[in-house]
Design a protein around this motif. Structure first.
Motif, short mmCIF file in Angstrom:
data_model
loop_
_atom_site.label_atom_id
_atom_site.label_comp_id
_atom_site.label_asym_id
_atom_site.label_seq_id
_atom_site.Cartn_x
_atom_site.Cartn_y
_atom_site.Cartn_z
N SER A 1 82.69 87.14 35.47
CA SER A 1 83.71 87.73 34.60
C SER A 1 83.09 88.53 33.45
CB SER A 1 84.65 86.65 34.05
OG SER A 1 83.94 85.80 33.16
N ILE A 2 81.99 88.08 32.87
CA ILE A 2 81.37 88.84 31.77
C ILE A 2 80.18 89.64 32.25
CG2 ILE A 2 82.05 87.14 30.06
CD1 ILE A 2 79.01 86.41 29.92
N GLY A 3 79.73 89.44 33.47
CA GLY A 3 78.58 90.15 33.98
C GLY A 3 77.32 89.37 33.72
N TYR A 4 76.45 89.41 34.66
CA TYR A 4 75.19 88.70 34.50
C TYR A 4 74.37 89.40 33.41
CZ TYR A 4 76.01 86.02 38.73
OH TYR A 4 76.52 85.16 39.66
N PRO A 5 73.85 88.67 32.43
CA PRO A 5 73.08 89.29 31.35
C PRO A 5 71.85 90.03 31.86
CG PRO A 5 73.66 87.04 30.78
CD PRO A 5 74.05 87.25 32.21
N GLY B 1 80.71 67.07 40.65
CA GLY B 1 80.64 67.57 39.28
C GLY B 1 79.63 68.70 39.14
N ILE B 2 78.48 68.56 39.78
CA ILE B 2 77.46 69.63 39.74
C ILE B 2 77.99 70.88 40.42
CG2 ILE B 2 75.19 70.29 40.59
CD1 ILE B 2 74.31 67.38 40.10
N ALA B 3 78.64 70.69 41.57
CA ALA B 3 79.19 71.83 42.30
C ALA B 3 80.28 72.51 41.47
CB ALA B 3 79.75 71.37 43.64
N ALA B 4 81.14 71.74 40.83
CA ALA B 4 82.19 72.31 39.99
C ALA B 4 81.57 73.06 38.80
CB ALA B 4 83.14 71.21 39.50
N GLY B 5 80.51 72.52 38.22
CA GLY B 5 79.82 73.19 37.12
C GLY B 5 79.21 74.51 37.57
N LEU B 6 78.58 74.51 38.73
CA LEU B 6 78.00 75.76 39.25
C LEU B 6 79.08 76.79 39.55
CD1 LEU B 6 75.20 74.37 41.61
CD2 LEU B 6 74.93 75.58 39.45
N VAL B 7 80.21 76.35 40.09
CA VAL B 7 81.32 77.27 40.36
C VAL B 7 81.84 77.85 39.05
CG1 VAL B 7 83.71 77.41 41.18
CG2 VAL B 7 81.96 76.29 42.56
N LEU B 8 82.03 77.01 38.04
CA LEU B 8 82.51 77.50 36.75
C LEU B 8 81.51 78.48 36.11
CD1 LEU B 8 84.16 74.33 35.18
CD2 LEU B 8 85.28 76.39 36.02
N TYR B 9 80.21 78.18 36.19
CA TYR B 9 79.19 79.09 35.65
C TYR B 9 79.21 80.42 36.38
CZ TYR B 9 74.83 81.35 34.58
OH TYR B 9 73.90 82.28 34.22
N HIS B 10 79.36 80.35 37.71
CA HIS B 10 79.39 81.59 38.50
C HIS B 10 80.61 82.42 38.12
CE1 HIS B 10 78.85 84.33 41.79
NE2 HIS B 10 80.09 84.10 42.19
#
Length: 120
Positions: free
Chosen positions: A27-31, A13-22
């Motif tokens: 996609s929107i660019g790092y702020p 779950g943590i790995a999937a969350g990190l992948v989704l955040y990445h």
């Protein structure tokens, strides 16, 4: 407390969350990267604007210098033409006086007449 299977589920779950955040961040660019890029762009834009202002001021200074030089040349030419006209008039007056003296006639040109001729 936690079994091995629960630990694996949490890690997945943590790995999937990190992948989704990445994926979201890519996609929107790092702020933070966007902020740094904008800051660099602002500095570059200000530098380019300052260089453009300096180039425009240099161009205006050169144009003013050329105009001043051209005006000086025209003034010198006008003064030379005026002096040549005065010299020509003086020569014409002297030749006319010489013609009158050869015919034994007096020239009735006074100093005031002469000044009027020089002015007109």
């Amino acid at each position: 407390m936690f079994s091995v299977l629960d630990t694996l589920k949490m890690c997945a779950g943590i790995a999937a969350g990190l992948v989704l955040y990445h994926l979201y961040a890519v996609s929107i660019g790092y702020p933070s990267a966007a902020r740094q890029a904008r800051a660099g762009y602002i500095m570059l834009a200000e530098k380019v604007a300052a260089e453009a202002r300096a180039a425009e001021m240099e161009r205006q200074r050169n144009a003013a210098s050329l105009a001043s030089e051209e005006n000086r040349k025209r003034l010198l030419a006008a003064e030379a033409a005026e002096q040549a006209a005065r010299d020509t008039l003086e020569t014409e007056i002297q030749s006319y006086e010489l013609q009158l003296s050869e015919k034994n006639r007096a020239c009735a040109v006074t100093a005031a007449d002469r000044q009027w001729l020089l002015r007109h």
